[in-house]
Design a protein around this motif. Structure first.
Motif, short mmCIF file in Angstrom:
data_model
loop_
_atom_site.label_atom_id
_atom_site.label_comp_id
_atom_site.label_asym_id
_atom_site.label_seq_id
_atom_site.Cartn_x
_atom_site.Cartn_y
_atom_site.Cartn_z
N TRP A 296 -13.46 65.71 38.81
CA TRP A 296 -13.49 67.09 38.48
C TRP A 296 -15.12 67.19 38.90
O TRP A 296 -15.87 66.56 38.37
N SER A 297 -15.29 68.71 38.92
CA SER A 297 -16.47 69.11 39.27
C SER A 297 -17.28 69.64 38.06
O SER A 297 -18.67 69.43 37.88
N ARG A 298 -16.29 69.70 36.88
CA ARG A 298 -17.25 70.11 35.51
C ARG A 298 -16.20 69.35 34.36
O ARG A 298 -14.94 69.08 34.69
N LEU A 299 -16.95 69.11 33.52
CA LEU A 299 -16.36 68.32 32.24
C LEU A 299 -16.77 69.21 31.10
O LEU A 299 -17.74 69.26 30.83
N TRP A 300 -15.82 69.50 30.26
CA TRP A 300 -16.04 70.25 28.95
C TRP A 300 -15.60 69.73 27.68
O TRP A 300 -15.87 70.31 26.57
N ASN A 301 -14.43 68.62 27.87
CA ASN A 301 -13.62 68.17 26.97
C ASN A 301 -14.50 66.79 26.37
O ASN A 301 -14.71 65.74 27.28
N GLN A 302 -14.77 66.82 25.06
CA GLN A 302 -15.34 65.54 24.66
C GLN A 302 -14.81 64.19 24.89
O GLN A 302 -15.36 63.34 25.54
N GLU A 303 -13.58 64.39 24.80
CA GLU A 303 -12.65 62.88 25.13
C GLU A 303 -12.96 62.77 26.67
O GLU A 303 -13.13 61.51 27.02
N ASP A 304 -12.83 63.62 27.57
CA ASP A 304 -12.86 63.34 29.11
C ASP A 304 -14.38 62.91 29.28
O ASP A 304 -14.54 62.14 30.27
N ILE A 305 -15.15 63.61 28.60
CA ILE A 305 -16.64 63.33 28.94
C ILE A 305 -16.92 61.76 28.69
O ILE A 305 -17.39 60.94 29.34
N GLU A 306 -16.52 61.52 27.68
CA GLU A 306 -16.50 59.97 27.11
C GLU A 306 -16.11 58.96 28.01
O GLU A 306 -16.32 57.99 28.44
N ARG A 307 -14.63 59.18 28.35
CA ARG A 307 -14.13 58.64 29.22
C ARG A 307 -14.50 58.29 30.58
O ARG A 307 -14.86 57.18 31.21
N VAL A 308 -15.26 59.28 31.17
CA VAL A 308 -16.00 59.25 32.51
C VAL A 308 -17.21 58.80 32.44
O VAL A 308 -17.32 57.92 33.20
N LEU A 309 -18.00 58.74 31.21
CA LEU A 309 -19.21 58.13 30.88
C LEU A 309 -18.80 56.58 31.02
O LEU A 309 -19.61 55.79 31.64
#
Length: 571
Positions: free
Chosen positions: A542-555
């Motif tokens: 995704w071009s943008r991340l705003w959900n904490q769960e998704d951000i942690e997963r991607v990181l």
């Protein structure tokens, strides 16, 4: 109804369904039948008004009067045509007594006799009643007939001798009035209307139509020319509002037309179809232009003296209406144009057209021309709850948990009637589990494909920089000071002032107090759906991340990949 004459003209068909008639014509005399009644009946039929005229569908030998009275009881409007000889017919008198007795809508026509003669039973009417008495008619029956005539004579009707152009003008007036009472020209609008009173009142003011206590003031003469633009969120009820107003005021105009899906028709290169529809409705006669240019020229010069009501629905660009109603000089004084627009600044072009047209000889510089805008707001919580209940709740009382969920659902729907209607209809009669799922879905994605399609089309109409700004706001900056992201947008060369202005005009973003960016929940959900739509289950794409769960997963996934690359590099 005088059914003693002309028995040979009786049709051989059986008695029709009495409920199919909308108008009952009562009259006496061959002179009336052969001229006035014949033309009146034909004019009503041409206007798709089903009128009963003496022996319609009655077989010879049938008992006529009971069936005649049955028709009267089931007919919306009764029109007795009082002539000199009317009272000589017992059947005509019985018909009038029945009309009064069953409280029908009665619209009398005084053909060659005055209301006073009918009401007071003078002249020929007095002689007729004396004859009825001499022939043994009971006094109680005669008194009942007289009372009925007196009652009807005081009702609002028409007197032929007051019409300058005689029978033709009178017939046109009768047909026009009957059409309005039967709402023949009304457009369909849902029965579950809530919260429309105030918007209708506001729109009437901008149209300069006198409107009090929910009713249009009859007999008013409209002056000047008005254009009113209705804007607002998709599904907010713009077309419904315009339809309600159209149904209440169209009888004030000499020509009227409601054109739907302007953008869709233009995109399909069907401008000629729109022009044909507009012209045919305004002049009540079919006309097919050979080209858009010919259609525009016809509109320009054919309707310049006609008081018209034109509603143009779903317009996104002034070019789409240029060939339909692009200049107010094309229409007569008192004309009104309503534009239902995706933008809130589209009608500004009418101001430019006004300046251009004033230099021509067609428009007088003293013309009263006004261009107005009206933004339809979301429903308040009370109205939203009422609307939701109409669609979702049955007669059976619901548990407190249902009421609590209903409040949460309408909050998530954000006061958009279309969303409330769709969700409410789906949940009617469903269990509590369905209600909980619907609430969750409303918070995750646009609930209805139609709503999503409308919202997404607005997004696609933006230029590429405004799209980026839109997605940024949807993901990060709702309820944030617009100054904060503007520095970033300027650095990205997104032209934020122009972009935010475009988003505002498209009703996608609002600027609230303290310079705060605001976006409707369903639009915010759409923006995030657009970010995810190509790879819905792969947030790292995704071009943008705003959900904490998704951000942690991607990181986490990024760190793993980075470590693998680093080890590989060292080796």
């Amino acid at each position: 109804m005088d059914f003693c004459d002309n028995q040979s003209s009786l049709p051989s068909t059986r008695w029709p369904n009495v409920c199919r008639y909308e108008v009952f014509l009562s009259f006496r005399g061959e002179d009336v039948r052969r001229s006035f009644i014949q033309f009146l009946h034909k004019s009503l039929a041409d206007s798709r008004i089903y009128a009963f005229i003496d022996h319609d569908g009655i077989e010879i030998g049938e008992k006529i009067m009971p069936k005649i009275l049955q028709v009267i009881r089931h007919t919306d409007i009764c029109i007795p045509i009082f002539s000199q000889d009317f009272a000589s017919s017992k059947s005509c008198l019985e018909e009038v007594a029945e009309m009064v007795g069953c409280n029908r809508t009665i619209m009398p026509i005084f053909y060659d006799v005055s209301p006073s003669v009918v009401g007071k039973q003078e002249e020929s009417y007095q002689k007729s009643f004396c004859t009825h008495a001499d022939l043994g008619e009971m006094s109680a029956t005669i008194d009942n007939w007289k009372k009925a005539l007196h009652t009807v004579s005081r009702m609002r009707g028409w007197e032929l001798d007051k019409f300058k152009y005689g029978e033709h003008e009178l017939i046109n007036e009768v047909v026009s009035t009957v059409r309005r009472l039967l709402r023949k020209d009304d457009l369909y609008v849902t029965a579950h209307l809530v919260g429309m009173d105030h918007p209708v009142q506001e729109l009437m003011k901008k149209l300069d139509v006198r409107y009090e206590n929910g009713e249009v003031i009859e007999g008013q003469m409209l002056t000047g020319k008005r254009v009113v633009e209705i804007s607002g969120l998709p599904g907010i009820g713009k077309s419904t509002l315009a339809t309600v107003v159209y149904n209440r005021i169209h009888h004030l105009f000499e020509g009227k037309s409601f054109l739907k899906d302007i953008q869709g028709e233009v995109e399909q290169r069907r401008l000629l179809s729109l022009q044909e529809d507009l012209i045919s409705r305004l002049q009540k006669k079919t006309y097919t232009p050979k080209s858009p240019a010919e259609g525009t020229e016809f509109i320009k010069y054919r309707f310049r003296d006609l008081r018209v009501l034109i509603i143009l629905d779903d317009v996104s660009d002034f070019k789409q209406i240029n060939s339909l109603a692009g200049d107010l000089s094309w229409f007569g004084p008192g004309s009104r144009i309503i534009v239902i627009s995706m933008r809130s600044n589209l009608v500004d072009k009418y101001g430019q057209a006004r300046v251009t047209s004033r230099s021509s000889s067609i428009v007088n510089s003293c013309d009263d021309i006004l261009v107005e805008k009206y933004e339809l707001k979301q429903m308040n919580n009370d109205h939203a709850f009422q609307l939701f209940c109409k669609y979702a709740l049955t007669e059976k009382p619901h548990q407190e948990e249902f009421s609590s969920l209903a409040e949460d659902i309408i909050l998530a729907a954000g006061g958009i009637p279309l969303v409330i209607e769709v969700v409410g209809s789906f949940l009617r009669g469903k269990t509590i589990e369905f209600w909980k799922e619907a609430l969750g879905r409303l918070k995750r994605e646009p609930y209805n494909e139609e709503v999503k399609r409308i919202l997404k089309r607005r997004y696609e109409d933006l230029d590429r920089y405004a799209r980026e700004i839109f997605l940024d706001i949807a993901c990060f900056f709702v309820e944030k000071d617009k100054t904060i992201p503007s520095y970033m947008w300027e650095a990205c060369k997104y032209d934020p002032y122009r972009g935010i202005d475009e988003l505002h005009n498209m009703s996608l973003v609002k600027i609230r107090e303290n310079n705060e960016l605001w976006m409707h929940d369903q639009i915010k959900v759409l923006g995030r759906e657009i970010v995810k739509e190509k790879n819905p289950y792969e947030p790292f794409r995704w071009s943008r991340l705003w959900n904490q769960e998704d951000i942690e997963r991607v990181l986490n996934e990024t760190m793993v990949n980075f470590e693998d690359k680093e080890v590989s590099f060292i080796v």
